[in-house]
Design a protein around this motif. Structure first.
Motif, PDB file in Angstrom:
ATOM      1  N   VAL A 171      28.249  49.241  90.205  1.00  0.00           N
ATOM      2  CA  VAL A 171      27.906  50.391  91.054  1.00  0.00           C
ATOM      3  C   VAL A 171      26.388  50.578  91.052  1.00  0.00           C
ATOM      4  O   VAL A 171      25.789  50.738  89.979  1.00  0.00           O
ATOM      5  CB  VAL A 171      28.590  51.680  90.561  1.00  0.00           C
ATOM      6  N   ILE A 172      25.834  50.546  92.254  1.00  0.00           N
ATOM      7  CA  ILE A 172      24.417  50.865  92.399  1.00  0.00           C
ATOM      8  C   ILE A 172      24.269  51.989  93.431  1.00  0.00           C
ATOM      9  O   ILE A 172      25.144  52.192  94.287  1.00  0.00           O
ATOM     10  CB  ILE A 172      23.565  49.642  92.829  1.00  0.00           C
ATOM     11  N   ALA A 173      23.203  52.720  93.327  1.00  0.00           N
ATOM     12  CA  ALA A 173      22.878  53.761  94.315  1.00  0.00           C
ATOM     13  C   ALA A 173      21.490  53.467  94.867  1.00  0.00           C
ATOM     14  O   ALA A 173      20.606  53.003  94.123  1.00  0.00           O
ATOM     15  CB  ALA A 173      22.921  55.140  93.676  1.00  0.00           C
ATOM     16  N   HIS A 197      35.637  59.551  86.595  1.00  0.00           N
ATOM     17  CA  HIS A 197      34.358  59.417  85.891  1.00  0.00           C
ATOM     18  C   HIS A 197      33.741  58.071  86.272  1.00  0.00           C
ATOM     19  O   HIS A 197      34.274  57.013  85.967  1.00  0.00           O
ATOM     20  CB  HIS A 197      34.534  59.494  84.375  1.00  0.00           C
ATOM     21  N   ALA A 198      32.615  58.177  86.981  1.00  0.00           N
ATOM     22  CA  ALA A 198      31.951  56.962  87.446  1.00  0.00           C
ATOM     23  C   ALA A 198      30.522  56.939  86.937  1.00  0.00           C
ATOM     24  O   ALA A 198      29.892  57.989  86.770  1.00  0.00           O
ATOM     25  CB  ALA A 198      31.968  56.907  88.969  1.00  0.00           C
ATOM     26  N   HIS A 199      30.047  55.729  86.724  1.00  0.00           N
ATOM     27  CA  HIS A 199      28.677  55.568  86.247  1.00  0.00           C
ATOM     28  C   HIS A 199      27.895  54.719  87.252  1.00  0.00           C
ATOM     29  O   HIS A 199      28.363  53.654  87.680  1.00  0.00           O
ATOM     30  CB  HIS A 199      28.658  54.877  84.879  1.00  0.00           C
ATOM     31  N   ILE A 200      26.728  55.233  87.658  1.00  0.00           N
ATOM     32  CA  ILE A 200      25.838  54.460  88.528  1.00  0.00           C
ATOM     33  C   ILE A 200      24.979  53.587  87.613  1.00  0.00           C
ATOM     34  O   ILE A 200      24.146  54.086  86.850  1.00  0.00           O
ATOM     35  CB  ILE A 200      24.969  55.401  89.386  1.00  0.00           C
ATOM     36  N   ASP A 201      25.220  52.275  87.705  1.00  0.00           N
ATOM     37  CA  ASP A 201      24.533  51.348  86.809  1.00  0.00           C
ATOM     38  C   ASP A 201      23.041  51.267  87.110  1.00  0.00           C
ATOM     39  O   ASP A 201      22.231  51.189  86.176  1.00  0.00           O
ATOM     40  CB  ASP A 201      25.167  49.948  86.914  1.00  0.00           C
ATOM     41  N   ARG A 202      22.711  51.257  88.403  1.00  0.00           N
ATOM     42  CA  ARG A 202      21.287  51.243  88.790  1.00  0.00           C
ATOM     43  C   ARG A 202      21.074  52.229  89.931  1.00  0.00           C
ATOM     44  O   ARG A 202      21.828  52.241  90.910  1.00  0.00           O
ATOM     45  CB  ARG A 202      20.844  49.843  89.236  1.00  0.00           C
ATOM     46  N   ILE A 232      29.569  62.123  87.840  1.00  0.00           N
ATOM     47  CA  ILE A 232      28.767  60.911  87.991  1.00  0.00           C
ATOM     48  C   ILE A 232      27.667  60.901  86.927  1.00  0.00           C
ATOM     49  O   ILE A 232      26.889  61.841  86.799  1.00  0.00           O
ATOM     50  CB  ILE A 232      28.112  60.849  89.392  1.00  0.00           C
ATOM     51  N   SER A 233      27.608  59.820  86.177  1.00  0.00           N
ATOM     52  CA  SER A 233      26.514  59.624  85.228  1.00  0.00           C
ATOM     53  C   SER A 233      25.595  58.537  85.765  1.00  0.00           C
ATOM     54  O   SER A 233      26.014  57.710  86.576  1.00  0.00           O
ATOM     55  CB  SER A 233      27.053  59.237  83.847  1.00  0.00           C
ATOM     56  N   MET A 234      24.380  58.515  85.343  1.00  0.00           N
ATOM     57  CA  MET A 234      23.409  57.567  85.884  1.00  0.00           C
ATOM     58  C   MET A 234      22.296  57.321  84.890  1.00  0.00           C
ATOM     59  O   MET A 234      22.050  58.132  83.991  1.00  0.00           O
ATOM     60  CB  MET A 234      22.842  58.090  87.215  1.00  0.00           C
ATOM     61  N   GLY A 235      21.606  56.237  85.098  1.00  0.00           N
ATOM     62  CA  GLY A 235      20.449  55.932  84.280  1.00  0.00           C
ATOM     63  C   GLY A 235      19.189  56.472  84.929  1.00  0.00           C
ATOM     64  O   GLY A 235      19.235  57.348  85.803  1.00  0.00           O
ATOM     65  N   LYS A 236      18.067  55.900  84.525  1.00  0.00           N
ATOM     66  CA  LYS A 236      16.775  56.344  85.038  1.00  0.00           C
ATOM     67  C   LYS A 236      16.541  55.831  86.453  1.00  0.00           C
ATOM     68  O   LYS A 236      16.915  54.708  86.800  1.00  0.00           O
ATOM     69  CB  LYS A 236      15.672  55.834  84.105  1.00  0.00           C
TER      70      LYS A 236
END
Length: 558
Positions: A350-352, A284-289, A315-319
């Motif tokens: 973590v950024i994408a 479970h990973a989260h993309i911070d930006r 993968i979870s992510m913000g806006k």
């Protein structure tokens, strides 16, 4: 037999007596016995008559032949050259043979001279017709090569004319110019000096637990590989490790690339497969930006379907956020490292970054041979070892070291090219003419054909690629044959039917060619050119198909 011997003895004694008497001193004739002289003379005449009579009786034909043969031969020998009598026929045969050779050689020389004249006139017209528009229309190497060709042709003419006078392996009283002498020879399609030592590079030093998630969605595999290479540059600038996308979201990169090769070249754990990344994050990973390079036509060039795929992978992510408000993929603006650092630098773990295939940034730096990142290899992104070995085996089996590779894209290319100005879709006869000119220029005997064209098009193309009356073979990868072992590695590892593996195999073969002819506007071609540049296989003759000229016929628009 006894009788003849006795007669000859008597004759011999009588003749001896006669000769002895004949040589007596003259004063004897005045002696008292002179009275007998008359009788002696008659006696001698009688003996001579007897000798003639016996001579006729005892002399046979064999003695006659033995006596008269020398009398006949001696005058002939003194008045005639005996050697000429026996050699006259041989000389006549030799003369006829040399005469025929001279005629044949003269005809060959005339044919070669006609070829030379045609080539010189073509060079003259091409040079001076275009000289008003562009003085350098014909490159110096082209002129030099054309002149060398004429020197070589002239050498062949001399050899042809002098061949009847050849003795053994030497020509009598003749000097023939060797084009390889005194700097006349040069490799027209030699490898370019790419000046690797002058590369401008950046060190890739990933910080612990800092990751960049690569997003590449535009186009097919070639586009994605170019996008991935640019993401690596971003990661190096931002000091992050790059996460390779999952095969459930993108292509299955581990079939065509070796990620460990990249890490070995950089000397650090700079690239991480998606599976390893998720294991580190305990699935479970989260993309911070999630930062978008492009804002138009849609943010990050990503649709809702792909966002759902990411979420399904854990993968979870913000806006989504845009780095620039008006950055359009159709008109990308030039960016610098400073621009990248200002917009994408972050302390988040973590950024994408959205698709960067169309991004224009530090172009001279990014596109230099070997790429912009410091490493100990020729290139970072290259085919896997299995594909590399398979390509080498194919070349050893079918092509050899000297071949042209042609990327001849046709499927879906007609409409795509005709939307460009000028169009890049060429009629088969025009394409064949351009290819033939390159074959002559590169002096290669065979062409590897990488194409999606229909058999009707490739068949016509094959029939029209002809140089000096000889058809130049166009070789494609054949269907699977168990008797052939060049592709055994792919079958052994179960990747033989993967279309991406086949595409990468085609690229690899093309990247190893002596000369490459690409399809203008194709990213498949661009990736091959990148590999050739990085591997040092790029030739001075590499170019796009029919480069510098437009199609001689273009269809109307819909």
């Amino acid at each position: 037999m006894d009788r003849h011997s006795s007669d000859e003895d008597d004759d011999r004694q009588t003749l001896i007596h006669q000769n002895d008497t004949k040589h007596l001193p003259r004063q004897i004739s005045t002696s008292p016995r002179a009275s007998t002289a008359s009788r002696s003379g008659f006696h001698i005449e009688e003996l001579e008559s007897q000798i003639r009579r016996r001579f006729k009786l005892t002399f046979n034909k064999r003695y006659l032949f033995a006596i008269f043969l020398p009398l006949v031969l001696i005058p002939i020998f003194l008045s005639t050259d005996i050697r000429s009598l026996f050699s006259s026929n041989i000389s006549s045969l030799k003369f006829n043979k040399v005469s025929d050779q001279l005629k044949e050689s003269q005809l060959q020389a005339l044919y070669l001279l006609n070829q030379q004249l045609t080539s010189l006139l073509s060079l003259w017209n091409h040079t001076f017709v275009n000289s008003n528009d562009n003085v350098s229309a014909v490159q110096f190497d082209d002129i030099k090569a054309s002149l060398l060709k004429q020197i070589t042709l002239n050498k062949h003419i001399q050899q042809t004319l002098l061949s009847p006078h050849k003795t053994g392996n030497t020509l009598q009283n003749a000097t023939v110019l060797d084009p390889a002498y005194a700097g006349y020879s040069f490799d027209r399609c030699r490898k370019g000096d790419l000046k690797f030592s002058e590369r401008r590079t950046i060190e890739w030093k990933p910080k612990p637990n800092k990751f960049l998630f690569a997003i590449c969605l535009s186009g097919q595999m070639s586009n994605h590989l170019i996008c991935l290479e640019k993401h690596m540059f971003f990661a190096a600038v931002l000091n992050r490790a790059l996460v390779i996308p999952s095969s459930k979201f993108d292509y299955q990169y581990n079939r065509v690339l070796d990620t460990e090769h990249i890490n070995d070249c950089v000397g650090k754990k700079a690239v991480i497969p998606f599976e390893d990344f998720m294991e580190m994050k305990k699935n479970h990973a989260h993309i911070d930006r999630f930062i978008c390079y492009f804002s138009s036509p849609q943010p990050c060039y990503v649709d809702e379907e792909h966002l759902k795929k990411l979420r399904s992978l854990g993968i979870s992510m913000g806006k989504l956020e845009s780095a620039w408000k008006n950055e359009d993929i159709k008109k990308p603006s030039q960016k610098t490292i400073k621009d990248l650092e200002e917009k994408f630098a972050s302390d988040d773990d973590v950024i994408a970054i959205g698709d960067v295939f169309f991004a224009e940034m530090e172009r001279d730096w990014v596109t230099q041979p070997g790429g912009p990142i410091a490493h100990k290899c020729k290139t970072l992104i290259e085919p896997s070892k299995l594909i590399l070995l398979t390509a080498q085996r194919f070349i050893q089996t079918f092509l050899g070291s000297n071949f042209i590779a042609l990327h001849f894209r046709r499927h879906g290319f007609l409409k795509f090219c005709n939307a460009k100005k000028p169009s890049c879709f060429y009629p088969i006869p025009q394409a064949a003419d351009c290819i033939t000119r390159m074959v002559e220029r590169a002096n290669t005997p065979i062409i590897y054909l990488s194409t999606d064209a229909a058999e009707s098009e490739t068949g016509l193309l094959q029939s029209m690629v002809v140089l000096n009356g000889k058809t130049i073979p166009l070789v494609k990868r054949p269907p699977r044959n168990s008797a052939e072992k060049w592709d055994a590695l792919l079958y052994r590892h179960g990747i033989e039917d993967d279309p991406q593996v086949e595409a990468m195999l085609d690229k690899t073969i093309c990247a190893m060619a002596s000369v490459f002819i690409g399809a203008p506007g194709s990213t498949f071609t661009e990736d091959i050119l990148r590999l050739r540049k990085d591997w040092g296989t790029a030739s001075l003759c590499d170019e796009y198909l029919c480069q510098g000229e437009g199609p001689n016929f273009i269809a109307s628009e819909e």
